[in-house]
Design a protein around this motif. Structure first.
Motif, PDB file in Angstrom:
ATOM      1  N   ALA A   1      41.079 -17.197  35.385  1.00 18.86           N
ATOM      2  CA  ALA A   1      41.918 -17.662  36.489  1.00 18.86           C
ATOM      3  C   ALA A   1      42.979 -18.597  35.937  1.00 18.86           C
ATOM      4  O   ALA A   1      42.711 -19.377  35.016  1.00 18.86           O
ATOM      5  CB  ALA A   1      41.095 -18.386  37.539  1.00 18.86           C
ATOM      6  N   ASP A   2      44.191 -18.515  36.488  1.00 14.68           N
ATOM      7  CA  ASP A   2      45.265 -19.399  36.027  1.00 14.68           C
ATOM      8  C   ASP A   2      45.649 -20.426  37.077  1.00 14.68           C
ATOM      9  O   ASP A   2      46.669 -21.094  36.957  1.00 14.68           O
ATOM     10  CB  ASP A   2      46.482 -18.588  35.602  1.00 14.68           C
ATOM     11  N   SER A   3      44.803 -20.524  38.136  1.00 11.17           N
ATOM     12  CA  SER A   3      45.052 -21.541  39.155  1.00 11.17           C
ATOM     13  C   SER A   3      43.764 -21.788  39.926  1.00 11.17           C
ATOM     14  O   SER A   3      42.829 -20.979  39.899  1.00 11.17           O
ATOM     15  CB  SER A   3      46.147 -21.088  40.125  1.00 11.17           C
ATOM     16  N   ARG A   4      43.750 -22.901  40.624  1.00  9.53           N
ATOM     17  CA  ARG A   4      42.593 -23.231  41.459  1.00  9.53           C
ATOM     18  C   ARG A   4      42.391 -22.151  42.538  1.00  9.53           C
ATOM     19  O   ARG A   4      41.278 -21.755  42.815  1.00  9.53           O
ATOM     20  CB  ARG A   4      42.789 -24.590  42.113  1.00  9.53           C
ATOM     21  N   LEU A  50      36.871 -29.532  38.812  1.00  5.85           N
ATOM     22  CA  LEU A  50      37.933 -29.111  37.884  1.00  5.85           C
ATOM     23  C   LEU A  50      38.635 -30.308  37.251  1.00  5.85           C
ATOM     24  O   LEU A  50      39.787 -30.218  36.801  1.00  5.85           O
ATOM     25  CB  LEU A  50      38.949 -28.246  38.636  1.00  5.85           C
ATOM     26  N   SER A  51      37.928 -31.415  37.190  1.00  8.82           N
ATOM     27  CA  SER A  51      38.535 -32.647  36.655  1.00  8.82           C
ATOM     28  C   SER A  51      38.920 -32.521  35.189  1.00  8.82           C
ATOM     29  O   SER A  51      39.833 -33.228  34.712  1.00  8.82           O
ATOM     30  CB  SER A  51      37.571 -33.828  36.848  1.00  8.82           C
ATOM     31  N   VAL A  98      39.279 -22.200  27.030  1.00  5.29           N
ATOM     32  CA  VAL A  98      38.027 -21.870  27.709  1.00  5.29           C
ATOM     33  C   VAL A  98      37.376 -23.188  28.116  1.00  5.29           C
ATOM     34  O   VAL A  98      37.150 -24.069  27.271  1.00  5.29           O
ATOM     35  CB  VAL A  98      37.074 -21.063  26.810  1.00  5.29           C
ATOM     36  N   TYR A  99      37.097 -23.320  29.389  1.00  2.00           N
ATOM     37  CA  TYR A  99      36.529 -24.554  29.929  1.00  2.00           C
ATOM     38  C   TYR A  99      35.144 -24.261  30.520  1.00  2.00           C
ATOM     39  O   TYR A  99      34.985 -23.299  31.277  1.00  2.00           O
ATOM     40  CB  TYR A  99      37.425 -25.112  31.034  1.00  2.00           C
ATOM     41  N   ASP A 100      34.182 -25.061  30.178  1.00  9.16           N
ATOM     42  CA  ASP A 100      32.857 -24.979  30.813  1.00  9.16           C
ATOM     43  C   ASP A 100      32.898 -25.830  32.078  1.00  9.16           C
ATOM     44  O   ASP A 100      33.145 -27.050  32.005  1.00  9.16           O
ATOM     45  CB  ASP A 100      31.771 -25.490  29.868  1.00  9.16           C
ATOM     46  N   ILE A 101      32.698 -25.181  33.221  1.00 10.42           N
ATOM     47  CA  ILE A 101      32.804 -25.889  34.502  1.00 10.42           C
ATOM     48  C   ILE A 101      31.546 -25.686  35.321  1.00 10.42           C
ATOM     49  O   ILE A 101      30.745 -24.758  35.080  1.00 10.42           O
ATOM     50  CB  ILE A 101      34.024 -25.411  35.318  1.00 10.42           C
ATOM     51  N   GLN A 102      31.369 -26.556  36.271  1.00  7.18           N
ATOM     52  CA  GLN A 102      30.261 -26.399  37.203  1.00  7.18           C
ATOM     53  C   GLN A 102      30.730 -26.725  38.621  1.00  7.18           C
ATOM     54  O   GLN A 102      31.737 -27.399  38.833  1.00  7.18           O
ATOM     55  CB  GLN A 102      29.080 -27.277  36.821  1.00  7.18           C
ATOM     56  N   GLY A 103      29.994 -26.217  39.567  1.00 11.18           N
ATOM     57  CA  GLY A 103      30.316 -26.457  40.969  1.00 11.18           C
ATOM     58  C   GLY A 103      29.082 -26.324  41.826  1.00 11.18           C
ATOM     59  O   GLY A 103      27.998 -26.002  41.335  1.00 11.18           O
ATOM     60  N   LYS A 104      29.275 -26.584  43.106  1.00 16.49           N
ATOM     61  CA  LYS A 104      28.169 -26.461  44.047  1.00 16.49           C
ATOM     62  C   LYS A 104      28.473 -25.401  45.089  1.00 16.49           C
ATOM     63  O   LYS A 104      29.625 -25.269  45.534  1.00 16.49           O
ATOM     64  CB  LYS A 104      27.899 -27.802  44.743  1.00 16.49           C
ATOM     65  N   ILE A 105      27.437 -24.671  45.454  1.00 17.04           N
ATOM     66  CA  ILE A 105      27.575 -23.694  46.525  1.00 17.04           C
ATOM     67  C   ILE A 105      27.980 -24.432  47.798  1.00 17.04           C
ATOM     68  O   ILE A 105      27.366 -25.432  48.181  1.00 17.04           O
ATOM     69  CB  ILE A 105      26.264 -22.932  46.755  1.00 17.04           C
ATOM     70  N   ARG A 106      29.048 -23.950  48.444  1.00 17.37           N
ATOM     71  CA  ARG A 106      29.495 -24.588  49.674  1.00 17.37           C
ATOM     72  C   ARG A 106      28.522 -24.232  50.801  1.00 17.37           C
ATOM     73  O   ARG A 106      28.256 -23.064  51.066  1.00 17.37           O
ATOM     74  CB  ARG A 106      30.895 -24.131  50.045  1.00 17.37           C
ATOM     75  N   GLN A 107      27.995 -25.225  51.436  1.00 15.45           N
ATOM     76  CA  GLN A 107      27.033 -25.025  52.521  1.00 15.45           C
ATOM     77  C   GLN A 107      27.480 -25.841  53.720  1.00 15.45           C
ATOM     78  O   GLN A 107      27.373 -27.073  53.740  1.00 15.45           O
ATOM     79  CB  GLN A 107      25.619 -25.456  52.076  1.00 15.45           C
TER      80      GLN A 107
END
Length: 634
Positions: free
Chosen positions: A256-259, A285-286, A295-304
């Motif tokens: 991906a090249d954008s949020r 995405l900080s 290549v960036y290792d990222i994490q997120g949370k499932i939106r609930q």
């Protein structure tokens, strides 16, 4: 060794689990024959139909001592004693038992009564004999006399010859599954057993009264006669146990090249029944610079999305509509005795829970609208927005369905932008029914395969109260307060869960599947016994032909479905911008609590049928909310 147990329940307090619910067939599964897991929230899955009088009124019925057995064509048979709705002897079926067949123990066909003798029947036992090719029956009547007889097919509803007397009722010593060789002999297997050795207090199922059990095969390739194939038992569990989130799937690497492009990727929640649902992810995405390749290792949370029950006290029959990018909430106002309708407006559904209320209709502004404003629903028809609701000049017995229209360019939260309510009429302009003798309410509408339809609840009070029935007719989309065809009776409250405390089918709302149309509706009294039932029709079938609809034998949402929510019912659906379907409903926060609104995601089971009891904590388990991936920015 695994087993499927057939049982009924001991009736409890009428608001909790009265006789019209308890006197039905329930199912439970066990891996060891000792500890059992109740299916369907320990609620019945097989109810007997009410009988109908010449004037259309119903006589509620229940059943006792059901016996479950296997037929040679791999279907299942059920024989039971039919009783009055609240448990007394049923004079209409004296000397008879009622028979059912089922291909999967999820859908049942009630065949009718089989005459066995002249005395009330107390217990019945059935088994298919491979050797004779017939079904052997054994029964005991209330005088204590025991008999045996045979029949060729359940559908014949007739015995082969006269019954023969027996010295005793011997169900415990016979194998009732396939493989019973002949009268008085035992099969080498005990696929279908009586309740010998099953102690109610050790089952671990509240109120259970066990009747018989079938062995579940671990291997499905064996020939018929050795029990229930494991596949059927597995399907029962997947259909009759609420699914639970069992994991989350997401690609190990994405580009991906954008949020905005990253947010197009969806996680896939996996559930215990094998179904899946797409979920948004809120990424951290900080540390990502979309202007810099890498290549960036990222994490997120499932939106609930979170909707604690209740989202609104004293608000019943809720409905959420989407209109021009915003969400609108409307409901029956129990706080003032149903004399006003208010609308909440928000950019998201979460905003609706705290949004300001705007009065759009009261019982003193328009002639003929004097009170009891009930069950409002938003419906968009050919690009115009309408509210369907019920209203009366003042008295209950004059309650009738009405429609309000939003002026072009109007704001749904502004009362001046709505037309005065118009009473729904037939094609010739006449009233649907005679006010003062019959009422209409809970009208909904939907488009299906290019045609518009209305479904509503109608109740005759004079000269005799017949209870509330569902009706259907085609609707004129240009003037949606006008029907195009004569009303047709679609459903009556024929099962014990629908005539519990009162005879009511109401609150219909449509939900479209790919190849099927689902119509949920509410039944029983508007107390803790209120439930949601389900009607289904396949694509390309005539909706105005009641025989084309299939009614599920048991309700899909009850006071036992979600802890702390009682009398769940009168629901409506809304689809958000992500394509997620949400259920708005009312329930009581306690047996005697006030009717209050709730919102919960609609899940769809392995057959595409709606699941209405998947709670937030089971929709996405906390241990699976965190998602990690490698983001490639080129």
């Amino acid at each position: 060794m695994a087993y499927l147990l057939n049982y009924t329940r001991e009736p409890m307090d009428g608001m909790i689990y009265g006789p019209r619910l308890a006197h039905s067939m329930h199912l439970a599964v066990s891996r060891d024959g000792k500890e059992y897991k109740a299916l369907n929230h320990n609620s019945g899955v097989l109810f007997v139909k009410a009988t109908e009088n010449e004037d259309g009124s119903l006589n509620p019925k229940s059943l006792k001592n059901p016996w479950l057995f296997i037929l040679p064509d791999r279907r299942f048979g059920v024989a039971a004693v039919r009783i009055e709705g609240d448990g007394g002897e049923d004079s209409e079926s004296k000397g008879c038992v009622v028979l059912f067949v089922s291909k999967d123990l999820l859908e049942y066909e009630e065949l009718g009564l089989l005459k066995l003798g002249t005395e009330y029947i107390e217990e019945i036992f059935c088994a298919y004999s491979e050797e004779s090719g017939n079904i052997r029956l054994e029964w005991r009547d209330q005088s204590g006399s025991c008999f045996t007889a045979r029949m060729r097919r359940l559908e014949d509803l007739a015995l082969m010859g006269e019954p023969e007397p027996l010295a005793e009722f011997s169900q415990q010593r016979l194998s009732a599954g396939g493989g019973s060789k002949d009268q008085g002999t035992e099969s080498s297997r005990t696929e279908n057993q009586g309740t010998k050795g099953l102690e109610t207090e050790k089952l671990g199922i509240e109120g259970a009264v066990p009747h018989n059990r079938l062995e579940i095969l671990e291997e499905t390739g064996e020939v018929w006669g050795n029990g229930i194939p494991a596949g059927i038992a597995d399907r029962l569990c997947k259909k009759l146990l609420t699914p639970v989130n069992a994991g989350i799937l997401f690609p190990e690497q994405v580009e991906a090249d954008s949020r905005e492009k990253l947010e197009q990727y969806r996680a896939e929640a996996v559930y215990s029944d094998g179904t899946r649902a797409l979920k948004r992810v809120d990424w951290d995405l900080s540390e990502v610079d979309f202007e810099k390749k890498g290549v960036y290792d990222i994490q997120g949370k499932i939106r609930q999305q979170h909707f604690a029950f209740p989202v609104a006290y004293n608000r019943a029959d809720p409905c959420i509509g989407r209109w021009k990018g915003k969400y609108y909430f409307i409901a029956t106002n129990d706080a003032d005795g149903n004399h006003t309708l208010y609308v909440r407006k928000g950019d998201s559904m979460e905003e609706l829970t705290e949004a300001e209320e705007h009065l759009i209709l009261d019982s003193s502004t328009h002639p003929g609208i004097g009170g009891l404003l009930w069950a409002p629903e938003f419906h968009e028809i050919n690009g115009r927005l309408y509210i369907f609701h019920a209203a009366t000049p003042g008295e209950f017995f004059w309650e009738e369905s009405h429609v309000m229209e939003l002026r072009e360019g109007g704001d749904p939260a502004c009362r001046e932008d709505w037309s005065a309510p118009k009473r729904v009429v037939k094609a010739d302009g006449s009233n649907i029914c005679e006010a003062g003798k019959e009422i209409t309410l809970d009208m909904t509408c939907f488009e299906w395969q290019g045609e518009w339809y209305a479904v509503w609840s109608q109740r005759q009070f004079l000269p005799k109260d017949l209870g509330a029935w569902l009706y259907i007719a085609k609707l004129d989309p240009e003037s949606p307060w006008r029907l195009l065809t004569e009303p047709v009776v679609l459903s009556k409250p024929e099962y014990g869960w629908a005539n519990n405390h009162t005879f009511v089918d109401e609150g219909p709302f449509a939900l479209m599947g790919e190849d099927k149309l689902y119509l949920t509706f509410s039944s029983a009294a508007v107390d803790a016994s209120y439930v949601v039932g389900l009607l289904t029709i396949e694509k390309n079938r005539d909706l105005l032909e009641p025989k084309n609809w299939r009614k599920k034998n048991y309700p899909i949402l009850t006071s036992r479905s979600v802890e702390g929510e009682f009398g769940t019912g009168h629901n409506a659906y809304v689809t958000d911008e992500d394509g997620t379907v949400w259920n708005t409903y009312h329930a009581r926060p306690g047996v005697d609590g006030v009717r209050s609104s709730g919102i919960r995601r609609v899940h769809f089971d392995l057959d595409g049928e709606p699941v209405l009891d998947l709670t937030e904590e089971n929709d996405v388990r906390e241990e699976y909310r965190l998602v990690r991936t490698s983001l490639v920015v080129k």
